[in-house]
Scaffold this active site. Structure first.
Site, short mmCIF file in Angstrom:
data_model
loop_
_atom_site.label_atom_id
_atom_site.label_comp_id
_atom_site.label_asym_id
_atom_site.label_seq_id
_atom_site.Cartn_x
_atom_site.Cartn_y
_atom_site.Cartn_z
N HIS A 104 -7.98 8.95 10.85
CA HIS A 104 -9.26 8.55 10.26
C HIS A 104 -10.12 9.75 9.88
O HIS A 104 -10.78 9.75 8.85
CB HIS A 104 -10.04 7.65 11.23
CG HIS A 104 -9.47 6.27 11.37
ND1 HIS A 104 -8.20 6.02 11.83
CD2 HIS A 104 -10.01 5.06 11.09
CE1 HIS A 104 -7.98 4.72 11.84
NE2 HIS A 104 -9.07 4.11 11.39
N LYS A 149 -20.49 3.90 -4.46
CA LYS A 149 -19.52 3.15 -5.26
C LYS A 149 -18.12 3.49 -4.74
O LYS A 149 -17.39 4.31 -5.31
CB LYS A 149 -19.69 3.49 -6.76
CG LYS A 149 -19.13 2.40 -7.67
CD LYS A 149 -19.69 2.48 -9.06
CE LYS A 149 -19.00 1.54 -10.04
NZ LYS A 149 -19.09 0.12 -9.74
N1 PDD Z 1 -19.20 -2.97 -11.01
N2 PDD Z 1 -23.20 -3.89 -8.01
C1 PDD Z 1 -21.89 -3.82 -7.73
C2 PDD Z 1 -21.44 -4.18 -6.36
C3 PDD Z 1 -20.98 -3.39 -8.72
O1 PDD Z 1 -19.67 -3.31 -8.43
C4 PDD Z 1 -21.46 -3.09 -10.03
C5 PDD Z 1 -20.54 -2.64 -11.12
C6 PDD Z 1 -22.84 -3.20 -10.28
C7 PDD Z 1 -23.43 -2.86 -11.62
O2 PDD Z 1 -23.40 -1.46 -11.86
P1 PDD Z 1 -23.29 -0.89 -13.33
O3 PDD Z 1 -24.39 -1.50 -14.10
O4 PDD Z 1 -23.47 0.58 -13.18
O5 PDD Z 1 -21.94 -1.29 -13.87
C8 PDD Z 1 -23.68 -3.59 -9.24
C9 PDD Z 1 -18.25 -2.38 -11.91
C10 PDD Z 1 -18.46 -2.74 -13.34
C11 PDD Z 1 -16.85 -2.68 -11.39
O6 PDD Z 1 -16.66 -2.50 -10.20
O7 PDD Z 1 -15.96 -3.04 -12.17
#
Ligand code: PDD
Length: 287
Positions: A104, A149
Site C-alpha cells: 500500500h 479526480k
Molecule cells: N467526469 N463530478 C464528477 C464526479 C465527475 O466525474 C465529473 C466529470 C464532473 C464534471 O467535471 P468536468 O466539468 O470538469 O467534466 C463532476 C468526467 C467527464 C468523466 O469522468 O468522464
C-alpha cells in the site's frame, strides 16, 4: 470500417490493441492514479489550461510529481487528436504511480505510467437538450476526497449503475441531507431567478464545465449563490442542471420519477445553454 484508435503510452503512440501495462501497475492494483477528460472541438482542446491545472492539483494531492510540462501535455493532446477520428473528441489522460511490488505504501522511486486516448465525442443530442433528462437520487457514500479526480472510481461507478438500471442519465447524490454532485457531473439548481450550486470543497469535484457556467452566469448578471443546498430545496427547485465536459449543460426534468418544476427545461436553462454554445464558438474561433 473504423480504424483502430491510436493511443499514447509512456512516450509512444501506438494502436490501442498493442498498448500494454504490467499487471502490477498501481493503477490496476489500487486505483492509485488520477485522470482528466478534456473535450476537443474541431481539433481544439477546450479549457485545456483549466484541465491541466486540476490535473496538477490531483497529482499534488496524491503526492505524485507531474511527469510532463503543461506545454508537453498540450502538444501530446493535439497530436493524439490528429491521429484519431472524429471532428469532436474527448481526450482522456491518466497518470498512475506505475508498477511496483504490491504494497500500500508508495514505492521509493516510482516510474509513473502515462496513458492517453482520444475518442469520438458527440455533444448531447438535440432531443436530450430539448426535453431534458431523468435522474435518480442516492445517499453519497463515497470517500471524503471527491475533489481529487482519482481513477479509483468504484463509488461513482456504483452510483452511475443505479441510474443506468433505472434508465436514467445520472444519479444525484446527497450527503448528510445536502446536495453534493452526480456520479460524473456537477449539479446546479434554480429557484425563481437565482441559480445555486454547492461550493467547491472536498465533497465535490471542482468541475471545469461548472466553472464555465458560473463565469457565464456572472457575465450575464444572473443571480448566483454558492452554498450548501438541502435535499428539500433541490426537490423543490424550478430547474436542475447537470454539467460535465461531455454533457456540457443539461436540464434535469425528472428526479426520482417526479417532474422538476414544469417538467420541461426551464427558461434559465435555455438561456445558459445558448450562452454556453456561443462561448464555445467564440473560444474555438480564437484558437
Ligand atoms: N467526469 N463530478 C464528477 C464526479 C465527475 O466525474 C465529473 C466529470 C464532473 C464534471 O467535471 P468536468 O466539468 O470538469 O467534466 C463532476 C468526467 C467527464 C468523466 O469522468 O468522464
Amino acid at each position: 470500417m473504423a480504424t483502430t484508435p491510436t493511443v499514447y503510452l509512456n512516450g509512444r503512440f501506438l494502436p490501442l490493441d498493442e498498448a500494454r501495462i504490467p499487471v502490477l501497475d498501481r493503477g490496476f492494483i489500487f486505483g492509485d492514479g488520477v485522470y482528466e477528460v478534456i473535450p476537443s472541438y474541431s481539433g481544439h482542446p477546450f479549457r485545456m489550461a483549466q484541465h491541466l491545472a486540476r490535473l496538477q492539483r490531483s497529482l499534488d494531492a496524491i503526492q505524485l510529481p507531474n511527469p510532463m510540462t503543461t506545454a508537453l501535455w498540450g502538444r501530446l493532446a493535439k497530436k493524439l487528436i490528429g491521429l484519431n477520428e472524429g471532428r469532436d473528441q474527448a481526450v482522456y489522460l491518466q497518470v498512475t504511480r506505475g508498477a511496483a511490488k504490491r504494497d500500500h505504501a508508495f514505492p521509493a522511486d516510482p516510474t509513473p505510467t502515462v496513458f492517453m486516448m482520444s475518442n469520438t465525442m458527440s455533444t448531447p443530442a438535440r432531443e436530450l437538450v430539448t426535453n431534458g433528462c431523468a435522474c435518480v437520487s442516492a445517499t453519497d457514500n463515497r470517500w471524503l476526497r471527491c475533489d481529487i479526480k482519482a481513477t479509483s472510481l468504484l463509488g461513482n461507478v456504483l452510483m452511475r449503475q443505479r441510474s443506468a438500471e433505472a434508465d436514467c442519465l445520472e444519479t444525484i447524490m446527497f450527503r448528510d441531507g445536502f446536495l453534493s454532485e452526480a456520479s460524473s457531473s456537477n449539479v446546479l439548481v434554480v429557484h425563481g431567478r437565482t441559480v445555486s450550486a454547492p461550493p467547491n470543497n472536498h465533497l465535490v469535484l471542482p468541475g471545469t464545465t461548472n466553472d464555465v457556467v458560473i463565469e457565464l452566469l456572472r457575465k450575464a448578471r444572473i443571480p448566483l449563490t454558492l452554498r450548501e443546498l438541502h435535499e428539500d430545496e433541490v426537490r423543490a427547485a424550478d430547474e436542475i442542471w447537470l454539467t460535465s465536459a461531455t454533457k456540457e449543460v443539461l436540464a434535469v426534468t425528472r428526479l426520482d420519477g417526479v417532474p422538476v418544476g414544469s417538467g420541461k427545461p426551464g427558461p434559465l436553462f435555455k438561456r445558459v445553454y445558448r450562452l454556453y454554445q456561443n462561448f464555445k464558438r467564440t473560444v474555438m474561433r480564437r484558437n
